[in-house]
Design an enzyme around this catalytic site. Structure first.
Site, mmCIF file in Angstrom:
data_model
loop_
_atom_site.group_PDB
_atom_site.id
_atom_site.type_symbol
_atom_site.label_atom_id
_atom_site.label_comp_id
_atom_site.label_asym_id
_atom_site.label_seq_id
_atom_site.Cartn_x
_atom_site.Cartn_y
_atom_site.Cartn_z
ATOM 1 N N CYS A 33 3.596 -4.707 6.652
ATOM 2 C CA CYS A 33 3.177 -4.521 5.272
ATOM 3 C C CYS A 33 4.350 -4.085 4.403
ATOM 4 C CB CYS A 33 2.072 -3.480 5.180
ATOM 5 S SG CYS A 33 0.480 -4.089 5.729
ATOM 6 N N HIS A 73 0.820 -1.215 0.000
ATOM 7 C CA HIS A 73 0.000 0.000 0.000
ATOM 8 C C HIS A 73 0.850 1.260 0.000
ATOM 9 C CE1 HIS A 73 0.866 1.079 4.209
ATOM 10 N NE2 HIS A 73 0.792 -0.219 4.467
#
Length: 417
Positions: A343, A325
């Site tokens: 992440c 992201h």
């Protein structure tokens, strides 16, 4: 559904520790955002398709949650059964509707938790429970994912309406589950538990393949008084072969299309203690906006590491909240250091390009972290982390005698879950 993430001076992305926490995947730093206030009751803002008080839900129909159009939007949905198994689903980018993409089990109890935001950005919550109608005693199969076009890493799933524990009965079921691809490939079913099977080829699917899946169980005696019922077939297609490989040592992601490099992206992955999972993952969903909170992984609100931030261009690779992201807060570390809570973070421009390029079923691989390898099942599709030999050991037919008379070694079958 999301049905069921990010150095101390910068906000970071959090790996959730349990599927039920998937609704609140996290990225960020200290925040006084009013969204951190206690959520209000969102009952008046959403509706549940097919769910009526006092009536059992048809398990053959998808579960839908819809925003009522008063400026509010759905930000996340988790649906789980009594055993904590997560129902996969897809949320529209505008937050107007969530729809399950995996079949519900018959005769089961489900809990659905919905997160919303109103037009002023304040968050709401709504939780309901319901029961699905029992089966008619026939064994039916629900195939997944939905018909459509997917990346070459997409496994096929088969959810059974009844548990099948006996090794001989499993062999009967597996023989009747037919998968035909054009071009043809070598593949096998693998029993995940006594109601779920996954199918994958020895290697990734060919590009631009057509895959037909059907059950030939109708009228077949499975065992123990159980007979096969009718099941809806499935047709899938594959697109181009797109693979993204992140090297946590060099802090670079290389994206290839049909084996040719098309972009190299500076990234940051999980810092020590929050290492990103190694191994092959399959893209589960593309979510243009996700609200991520540190409380979802046990970081107390108001602490030095707490965060509550909007995150954009999020590509989900685990149900527990690992994403690729946009992380504009860590651009200075991208390409140089691993500073997230799990992440893979990148610039907003790169994240938007990745979001637009990648598809559900495409391959995202991570190497060089200090973390564990992605588990094969239960947190997304880690199927490709099993060798072909290991994969075949989960097939009932792999244990069948050469004359086809029955399982040669039932003890080698995966234990029931």
């Amino acid at each position: 559904m999301s049905q069921r993430s990010r150095s101390r001076t910068v906000p970071v992305c959090a790996l959730l520790l349990a599927p039920l926490a998937a609704a609140a995947a996290g990225c960020g730093g200290p925040s006084s955002d009013p969204l951190a206030a206690k959520p209000y009751d969102a009952s008046g803002q959403i509706s549940f398709g097919g769910v009526e008080e006092g009536r059992k839900v048809d398990p053959d129909k998808p579960l839908e949650v819809t925003a009522k159009g008063d400026g509010s939007r759905i930000t996340d949905v988790t649906a789980t059964d009594a055993a904590g198994r997560y129902v996969r689903g897809e949320l529209r980018p505008d937050g107007s509707r969530w729809r399950s993409t995996a079949p519900l089990a018959a005769g089961a109890h489900y809990t659905v938790r919905v997160s919303t935001e109103n037009r002023h950005g304040r968050q709401g919550r709504r939780t309901i429970g319901f029961d699905t109608a029992p089966t008619d005693g026939k064994l039916r199969v629900s195939f997944g994912p939905d018909s459509g076009t997917y990346g070459v890493g997409q496994p096929i799933t088969a959810e059974l309406s009844e548990a099948v524990r006996d090794a001989s009965a499993r062999a009967v079921v597996e023989r009747a589950l037919k998968v035909q691809s054009r071009p043809a490939v070598q593949g096998s079913w693998h029993w995940v538990n006594n109601r779920t099977l996954h199918y994958r080829p020895r290697e990734y699917w060919p590009t631009h393949a057509t895959i037909d899946v059907r059950s030939a169980l109708e009228g077949v005696k499975v065992g123990g008084g159980l007979y096969g019922g009718s099941s809806k077939p499935l047709k899938l297609r594959t697109g181009e072969r797109i693979e993204a490989v992140t090297d946590a040592v060099t802090h670079q992601m290389t994206v290839r299309r049909e084996g040719k490099e098309i972009r190299r992206i500076p990234v940051t992955t999980g810092k020590p203690g929050f290492d990103t999972r190694n191994g092959v993952k399959v893209v589960l969903a593309r979510e243009a906006f996700v609200r991520m909170r540190g409380t979802s992984i046990g970081i107390p609100a108001g602490s030095a590491d707490s965060y509550d931030l909007p995150v954009y261009w999020a590509t989900r690779v685990t149900w527990s909240g690992e994403y690729v992201h946009a992380a504009p807060w860590s651009v200075g570390s991208q390409g140089y250091a691993n500073v997230s809570h799990g992440c893979t973070g990148m610039s907003t421009a790169n994240a938007k390009w990745f979001f637009d390029t990648i598809h559900v079923g495409d391959i995202v691989k991570v190497v060089g972290t200090g973390g564990e390898t992605m588990t094969p099942f239960g947190n997304g599709f880690g199927d490709w982390n099993l060798t072909w030999t290991e994969w075949q050991e989960g097939s009932a037919l792999a244990q069948t005698r050469p004359d086809g008379s029955g399982p040669a070694d039932a003890a080698r079958l995966r234990p029931e879950v």
